[in-house]
Design a protein around this motif. Structure first.
Motif, PDB file in Angstrom:
ATOM      1  N   LYS A  85       0.803  -1.100   0.025  1.00  0.00           N
ATOM      2  CA  LYS A  85      -0.053   0.178   0.046  1.00  0.00           C
ATOM      3  C   LYS A  85       0.928   1.365   0.113  1.00  0.00           C
ATOM      4  O   LYS A  85       2.167   1.396   0.263  1.00  0.00           O
ATOM      5  N   THR A  86       0.258   2.427  -0.331  1.00  0.00           N
ATOM      6  CA  THR A  86       0.699   3.786  -0.375  1.00  0.00           C
ATOM      7  C   THR A  86      -0.402   4.681   0.291  1.00  0.00           C
ATOM      8  O   THR A  86      -1.323   4.081   0.447  1.00  0.00           O
ATOM      9  N   GLU A 116      -5.256  25.002   1.829  1.00  0.00           N
ATOM     10  CA  GLU A 116      -3.952  24.604   2.218  1.00  0.00           C
ATOM     11  C   GLU A 116      -3.931  23.708   3.390  1.00  0.00           C
ATOM     12  O   GLU A 116      -2.850  23.185   3.911  1.00  0.00           O
ATOM     13  N   VAL A 117      -5.282  23.639   3.861  1.00  0.00           N
ATOM     14  CA  VAL A 117      -5.538  22.543   5.073  1.00  0.00           C
ATOM     15  C   VAL A 117      -5.902  21.326   4.308  1.00  0.00           C
ATOM     16  O   VAL A 117      -6.981  21.011   3.720  1.00  0.00           O
ATOM     17  N   PRO A 118      -5.246  20.268   4.898  1.00  0.00           N
ATOM     18  CA  PRO A 118      -5.408  18.714   4.374  1.00  0.00           C
ATOM     19  C   PRO A 118      -6.896  18.581   4.885  1.00  0.00           C
ATOM     20  O   PRO A 118      -7.531  18.657   5.972  1.00  0.00           O
ATOM     21  N   SER A 119      -7.654  17.799   3.778  1.00  0.00           N
ATOM     22  CA  SER A 119      -9.173  17.293   4.027  1.00  0.00           C
ATOM     23  C   SER A 119      -9.087  15.966   4.858  1.00  0.00           C
ATOM     24  O   SER A 119      -9.917  15.431   5.449  1.00  0.00           O
ATOM     25  N   LEU A 120      -8.005  15.014   4.013  1.00  0.00           N
ATOM     26  CA  LEU A 120      -8.476  13.805   4.578  1.00  0.00           C
ATOM     27  C   LEU A 120      -7.020  12.918   4.153  1.00  0.00           C
ATOM     28  O   LEU A 120      -6.534  13.324   3.085  1.00  0.00           O
ATOM     29  N   ASP A 121      -6.909  11.655   4.423  1.00  0.00           N
ATOM     30  CA  ASP A 121      -5.814  10.979   3.946  1.00  0.00           C
ATOM     31  C   ASP A 121      -6.370   9.695   3.250  1.00  0.00           C
ATOM     32  O   ASP A 121      -7.521   9.337   3.717  1.00  0.00           O
ATOM     33  N   ILE A 122      -5.782   9.056   2.117  1.00  0.00           N
ATOM     34  CA  ILE A 122      -6.462   7.839   1.347  1.00  0.00           C
ATOM     35  C   ILE A 122      -5.407   6.935   1.276  1.00  0.00           C
ATOM     36  O   ILE A 122      -4.192   7.197   0.785  1.00  0.00           O
ATOM     37  N   ILE A 123      -5.816   5.756   1.911  1.00  0.00           N
ATOM     38  CA  ILE A 123      -4.678   4.555   1.608  1.00  0.00           C
ATOM     39  C   ILE A 123      -4.986   3.774   0.669  1.00  0.00           C
ATOM     40  O   ILE A 123      -6.194   3.195   0.137  1.00  0.00           O
ATOM     41  N   CYS A 124      -4.131   3.796  -0.403  1.00  0.00           N
ATOM     42  CA  CYS A 124      -4.232   3.028  -1.633  1.00  0.00           C
ATOM     43  C   CYS A 124      -3.483   1.628  -1.900  1.00  0.00           C
ATOM     44  O   CYS A 124      -2.336   1.587  -1.120  1.00  0.00           O
ATOM     45  N   CYS A 125      -3.872   1.172  -3.181  1.00  0.00           N
ATOM     46  CA  CYS A 125      -2.833   0.045  -3.391  1.00  0.00           C
ATOM     47  C   CYS A 125      -1.556   0.569  -3.933  1.00  0.00           C
ATOM     48  O   CYS A 125      -1.575   1.720  -4.312  1.00  0.00           O
ATOM     49  N   SER A 126      -0.441  -0.231  -3.774  1.00  0.00           N
ATOM     50  CA  SER A 126       0.924   0.520  -4.055  1.00  0.00           C
ATOM     51  C   SER A 126       1.067   1.317  -5.380  1.00  0.00           C
ATOM     52  O   SER A 126       1.685   1.960  -5.661  1.00  0.00           O
ATOM     53  N   PRO A 152     -12.217  13.178 -10.295  1.00  0.00           N
ATOM     54  CA  PRO A 152     -12.876  12.584  -9.083  1.00  0.00           C
ATOM     55  C   PRO A 152     -12.341  11.170  -8.769  1.00  0.00           C
ATOM     56  O   PRO A 152     -11.878  10.492  -9.586  1.00  0.00           O
ATOM     57  N   PHE A 153     -12.284  10.832  -7.527  1.00  0.00           N
ATOM     58  CA  PHE A 153     -11.728   9.662  -7.117  1.00  0.00           C
ATOM     59  C   PHE A 153     -12.474   8.762  -6.086  1.00  0.00           C
ATOM     60  O   PHE A 153     -12.984   9.623  -5.080  1.00  0.00           O
ATOM     61  N   LEU A 154     -12.792   7.593  -6.312  1.00  0.00           N
ATOM     62  CA  LEU A 154     -13.610   6.943  -5.340  1.00  0.00           C
ATOM     63  C   LEU A 154     -13.096   6.249  -4.052  1.00  0.00           C
ATOM     64  O   LEU A 154     -11.902   5.786  -4.053  1.00  0.00           O
ATOM     65  N   ILE A 155     -13.889   6.331  -3.047  1.00  0.00           N
ATOM     66  CA  ILE A 155     -12.990   6.066  -1.793  1.00  0.00           C
ATOM     67  C   ILE A 155     -14.173   5.139  -0.917  1.00  0.00           C
ATOM     68  O   ILE A 155     -15.321   5.541  -0.924  1.00  0.00           O
ATOM     69  N   ILE A 186     -10.088   4.462   2.677  1.00  0.00           N
ATOM     70  CA  ILE A 186      -9.405   3.564   1.564  1.00  0.00           C
ATOM     71  C   ILE A 186      -9.858   3.731   0.079  1.00  0.00           C
ATOM     72  O   ILE A 186     -11.079   4.103  -0.195  1.00  0.00           O
ATOM     73  N   SER A 187      -9.059   3.536  -0.712  1.00  0.00           N
ATOM     74  CA  SER A 187      -9.351   3.596  -2.278  1.00  0.00           C
ATOM     75  C   SER A 187     -10.333   2.502  -2.457  1.00  0.00           C
ATOM     76  O   SER A 187     -10.603   1.408  -1.795  1.00  0.00           O
TER      77      SER A 187
END
Length: 236
Positions: A124-125, A135-145, A154-157, A224-225
């Motif tokens: 993962k990454t 400039e303020v982060p909204s979220l983190d997404i763990i994805c496949c490497s 657009p990105f599905l999570i 997660i993605s």
């Protein structure tokens, strides 16, 4: 306080330059302000320069003490932090366990009734996502490497705890947070301590202060993605 004042004057008369003094008990905020005021007044009276004299404070200083002193205001220049620098009061032991996530190019995972102990399958990454040009982060997404997230697309999570529900996010800025530096040998560039410190300071500066609150921190969103979610559902 009188001892600080008198010794500083004597050192000046002997042509030595006093550079500071330490306060290690009592009300550090009030003592620092009172002693600073006294030293400045006396040095000014005898036409001597007190601008180089610094105040160092110590005495089991931790985050709560620093925040309280900031609220009350103080005249301290440096903090001597020892015990709470090498031993975290809230988590004196760091429990870490290695978990197998892939074998022979096949994703693996650990199952557990406790969601916090189950693992996500495969290499993962993860990415830090900014939205609406903030400039303020909204979220983190763990994805496949092998996944990449593109700006303005657009990105599905999904959330692990609500795996059946899909969400969509459109990032205006993306930061890849995981960089490989060791793979049986050194394969990446290591930062210097100063570079690491600057990056940490900048990262903390960008975060919403409510997320960093020591007493009641606001929960930071983690997802997660869609690809990783599908992999998880398939294995489960």
């Amino acid at each position: 306080q009188m001892c600080i004042r008198d010794r500083s004057l004597v050192l000046k008369d002997l042509e030595y330059e006093p550079i500071g003094y330490r306060i290690d008990s009592g009300d550090l905020s009030e003592l620092s302000k009172a002693s600073r005021k006294m030293v400045n007044e006396v040095f000014q009276k005898y036409s001597k320069d007190s601008s180089r004299i610094k105040i160092i404070a110590s005495n089991d200083i931790n985050e709560e003490v620093l925040l309280e002193m900031k609220k009350k205001e103080h005249s301290v220049n440096f903090f001597g932090i020892g015990t709470n620098l090498v031993t975290c009061q809230k988590q004196p032991a760091l429990g870490m366990v290695y978990k197998l996530v892939e074998h022979a190019d096949q994703p693996k995972m650990k199952f557990s009734e406790e969601i916090g102990k189950a693992t996500l399958p495969g290499k993962k990454t993860f990415y830090r996502i900014f939205t609406k040009n903030s400039e303020v982060p909204s979220l983190d997404i763990i994805c496949c490497s092998d996944e990449e997230i593109t700006i303005n697309e657009p990105f599905l999570i999904r959330k692990v705890e609500r795996i059946q529900q899909k969400y969509e996010v459109t990032p205006t800025q993306v930061q890849k947070m995981l960089h490989l530096v060791w793979d049986g040998k050194l394969v990446g560039q290591l930062e210097s301590l100063e570079q690491s410190r600057k990056r940490l300071v900048q990262t903390l500066h960008n975060f919403n202060p409510k997320v960093l609150d020591l007493n009641q921190p606001e929960k930071y969103p983690k997802y997660i993605s869609e690809k990783l979610a599908q992999r998880l559902i398939q294995i489960m």
